[in-house]
Design an enzyme around this catalytic site. Structure first.
Site, mmCIF file in Angstrom:
data_model
loop_
_atom_site.group_PDB
_atom_site.id
_atom_site.type_symbol
_atom_site.label_atom_id
_atom_site.label_comp_id
_atom_site.label_asym_id
_atom_site.label_seq_id
_atom_site.Cartn_x
_atom_site.Cartn_y
_atom_site.Cartn_z
ATOM 1 N N SER A 56 -3.687 10.581 12.376
ATOM 2 C CA SER A 56 -4.090 9.195 12.143
ATOM 3 C C SER A 56 -2.878 8.280 12.216
ATOM 4 O O SER A 56 -1.740 8.737 12.382
ATOM 5 C CB SER A 56 -4.763 9.052 10.763
ATOM 6 O OG SER A 56 -3.842 9.387 9.728
ATOM 7 N N TYR A 203 10.485 5.967 -2.315
ATOM 8 C CA TYR A 203 10.256 5.885 -0.867
ATOM 9 C C TYR A 203 11.463 5.273 -0.167
ATOM 10 O O TYR A 203 11.923 5.785 0.866
ATOM 11 C CB TYR A 203 8.999 5.058 -0.610
ATOM 12 C CG TYR A 203 8.649 4.895 0.850
ATOM 13 C CD1 TYR A 203 8.130 5.959 1.585
ATOM 14 C CD2 TYR A 203 8.816 3.669 1.495
ATOM 15 C CE1 TYR A 203 7.792 5.801 2.923
ATOM 16 C CE2 TYR A 203 8.474 3.504 2.827
ATOM 17 C CZ TYR A 203 7.971 4.579 3.538
ATOM 18 O OH TYR A 203 7.635 4.428 4.863
#
Length: 321
Positions: A56, A203
């Site tokens: 995806s 992150y």
């Protein structure tokens, strides 16, 4: 007008034009130039590109962009059914340039490091070669800095950094043994990897670390091509699976109706970066592109920090400004 004044005028015009391009383009100037005047994607026809996280989002869009030009593909992710859908899409857009055997589905979990070597063997047994590894699998994060559990830090680094480094080392060893060190390693990083944003501390740190690993690799092995592709906010479902601050937590948020670059455009730009063997590129809608340039300049970073509040930065990264 004296010669010196003329030179100064040209210099001012140059920078004015450059700033305008920062504002109107959806990627850095060098990548935009290569997309118009650089090496064509058709030059990659017949090459074998292995994409992780291909079921995806950016991985899927990149696969489709490459398939359109006859690039043979290895599609990896955990979800076999979605990989089969991507395979079908790639074969459709290839318009006869690829047969089904040219798009290999290879389900894998990046966290299962002990299976990386066998996955590489599967690629080589099928195609007898590998030209490019694209490390795209990974997860993002939304959490307050003070609320992040240390186990979340560890889990995010395991997926976004250590799994990528482990698989890349195996592939680089193959390049060294078979191609004298020639090959191509690429990774989906993030603008957050050199321009930190609020509420994604782990992150940001992981992408900084990944960038450093890959830049160090390029420094050691000059024959090797290394591409760091750093998107800004992209219209994908990545926030559904993004880490929070608590172990096991997921954001579960949709990015619909937000100001984000499309995954298709991102995939096209990523493909251009690969074909032209570019080292560091990025993409994103205004003001993300402008912010990325500022982040690469220490002085501009300080100026930006004085005018961009935490709330403003967060609105930009969430596609609300």
């Amino acid at each position: 007008m004296t010669f010196l004044e003329f030179v100064l005028l040209l210099l001012v015009l140059y920078y004015v034009i450059y700033v305008v391009l920062w504002i109107v383009l959806d990627c850095n100037v060098a990548l935009w130039y290569k997309s118009r005047f650089g090496v064509s994607l058709s030059t990659m026809r017949g090459q074998v590109v292995w994409i992780t996280g291909a079921s995806s989002g950016i991985g899927r869009a990149l696969a489709v962009s490459l398939a359109r030009h006859g690039v043979r593909l290895v599609l990896s992710a955990r979800r076999q059914e979605q990989l089969e859908q991507v395979q079908d899409e790639c074969l459709q857009v290839a318009r006869g340039l690829l047969a089904q055997k040219d798009v290999l589905i290879l389900p894998m979990d990046m966290l299962q490091l002990d299976k990386h070597q066998s996955a590489l063997y599967s690629v080589l047994n099928h195609f007898e070669r590998l030209d490019v590894l694209v490390n795209n699998a990974g997860r993002s994060q939304r959490a307050n800095w003070t609320d992040i559990e240390i186990q979340v830090d560890r889990e995010l680094f395991e997926l976004d950094v250590f799994a990528v480094v482990h698989l890349s080392r195996l592939v680089v060893r193959y390049f060294l043994e078979q191609n004298g060190g020639r090959g191509h390693i690429a990774a989906t990083s993030s603008i957050a990897g050199f321009s930190p944003v609020p509420f994604s501390a782990t992150y940001c740190a992981a992408k900084h670390a990944l960038n450093a690993y890959l830049m160090a690799l390029k420094t050691e092995l000059r024959k090797l091509d290394v591409t760091i592709f750093a998107p800004g906010p992209i219209a994908t479902d990545f926030l559904l699976e993004a880490f929070t601050g608590a172990q096991g937590g997921k954001v579960g948020q949709s990015t619909a109706n937000q100001k984000r670059l499309t995954a298709e455009r991102c995939g096209e730009l990523f493909a251009v970066a690969l074909a032209n063997k570019m080292d560091l590129t990025w993409c994103g809608l205004f003001p993300v592109n402008l912010m990325a340039y500022c982040a690469r300049n220490a002085t501009l970073t300080k100026i930006l920090g004085q005018y961009m509040t935490e709330k403003t930065l967060n609105k930009i990264r969430e596609g609300k400004l």
